[in-house]
Design a protein around this motif. Structure first.
Motif, PDB file in Angstrom:
ATOM      1  N   VAL A  37       0.837  -1.201   0.000  1.00 47.09           N
ATOM      2  CA  VAL A  37       0.000   0.000   0.000  1.00 47.09           C
ATOM      3  C   VAL A  37       0.870   1.249   0.000  1.00 47.09           C
ATOM      4  N   GLU A  38       1.882   1.254   0.863  1.00 46.52           N
ATOM      5  CA  GLU A  38       2.756   2.426   0.954  1.00 46.52           C
ATOM      6  C   GLU A  38       3.505   2.661  -0.352  1.00 46.52           C
ATOM      7  N   LEU A  39       3.985   1.602  -0.976  1.00 46.19           N
ATOM      8  CA  LEU A  39       4.689   1.730  -2.254  1.00 46.19           C
ATOM      9  C   LEU A  39       3.753   2.299  -3.315  1.00 46.19           C
ATOM     10  N   HIS A  40       2.525   1.815  -3.357  1.00 43.23           N
ATOM     11  CA  HIS A  40       1.539   2.322  -4.318  1.00 43.23           C
ATOM     12  C   HIS A  40       1.273   3.801  -4.079  1.00 43.23           C
ATOM     13  N   LYS A  41       1.135   4.182  -2.827  1.00 48.41           N
ATOM     14  CA  LYS A  41       0.862   5.585  -2.500  1.00 48.41           C
ATOM     15  C   LYS A  41       2.042   6.486  -2.879  1.00 48.41           C
ATOM     16  N   LEU A  42       3.259   6.011  -2.619  1.00 43.62           N
ATOM     17  CA  LEU A  42       4.436   6.818  -2.926  1.00 43.62           C
ATOM     18  C   LEU A  42       4.667   6.951  -4.427  1.00 43.62           C
ATOM     19  N   ARG A  43       4.504   5.853  -5.150  1.00 42.57           N
ATOM     20  CA  ARG A  43       4.746   5.879  -6.603  1.00 42.57           C
ATOM     21  C   ARG A  43       3.720   6.723  -7.336  1.00 42.57           C
ATOM     22  N   GLY A  44       2.489   6.675  -6.907  1.00 43.73           N
ATOM     23  CA  GLY A  44       1.445   7.421  -7.598  1.00 43.73           C
ATOM     24  C   GLY A  44       1.083   8.721  -6.923  1.00 43.73           C
ATOM     25  N   SER A  45       1.764   9.041  -5.862  1.00 45.50           N
ATOM     26  CA  SER A  45       1.484  10.200  -5.009  1.00 45.50           C
ATOM     27  C   SER A  45      -0.023  10.346  -4.738  1.00 45.50           C
ATOM     28  N   HIS A  46      -0.611   9.244  -4.265  1.00 44.62           N
ATOM     29  CA  HIS A  46      -2.010   9.238  -3.867  1.00 44.62           C
ATOM     30  C   HIS A  46      -2.107   9.567  -2.377  1.00 44.62           C
ATOM     31  N   PRO A  47      -3.123  10.301  -1.976  1.00 44.13           N
ATOM     32  CA  PRO A  47      -3.287  10.585  -0.542  1.00 44.13           C
ATOM     33  C   PRO A  47      -3.772   9.346   0.214  1.00 44.13           C
ATOM     34  N   HIS A  48      -3.416   9.289   1.479  1.00 41.99           N
ATOM     35  CA  HIS A  48      -3.859   8.190   2.334  1.00 41.99           C
ATOM     36  C   HIS A  48      -5.309   8.406   2.748  1.00 41.99           C
ATOM     37  N   LEU A  49      -6.039   7.310   2.900  1.00 40.87           N
ATOM     38  CA  LEU A  49      -7.413   7.298   3.405  1.00 40.87           C
ATOM     39  C   LEU A  49      -8.338   8.228   2.614  1.00 40.87           C
ATOM     40  N   ALA A  50      -8.137   8.296   1.299  1.00 34.46           N
ATOM     41  CA  ALA A  50      -8.932   9.187   0.462  1.00 34.46           C
ATOM     42  C   ALA A  50     -10.204   8.525  -0.047  1.00 34.46           C
TER      43      ALA A  50
END
Length: 110
Positions: free
Chosen positions: A6-19
């Motif tokens: 999950v963290e890798l996906h968020k960092l690579r795509g610069s997605h916000p957490h719990l959005a």
């Protein structure tokens, strides 16, 4: 491993957490799983007066974790699948939750 993915996906795509609701239900499931683990480590002695309350908390955390995980899975499927497939997928998740809760109850009675 799941949290790392999950963290890798968020960092690579610069997605916000719990959005999204999927992310919030997943986080709730992880929090309940951690609470169940901690309550298992703090289990009182078999004859302690607090044992009954502990058992209720422990079972509630487990059932809540299952429910939150199934909700997160259903919402994740909704994000990836066509709307046509959502009702059967949701029905399968509800059925799986019912079976899991029935299994917990049978185990409790044994």
């Amino acid at each position: 491993a799941g949290l790392a993915a999950v963290e890798l996906h968020k960092l690579r795509g610069s997605h916000p957490h719990l959005a999204s609701p999927h992310a919030r239900w997943g986080a709730a499931g992880l929090a309940l799983a951690a609470a169940q683990l901690c309550s298992g480590l703090l289990r009182p002695a078999p004859l302690a007066s607090s044992r009954r309350a502990w058992r209720l908390l422990h079972l509630s955390c487990g059932a809540g974790c299952l429910a939150a995980g199934l909700a997160a899975a259903a919402l994740g499927c909704e994000k990836r699948m066509a709307r046509v497939w959502m009702p059967p997928a949701l029905a399968a998740c509800v059925a799986a939750l019912g079976l899991a809760l029935a299994a917990l109850e049978l185990r409790r009675r044994a």
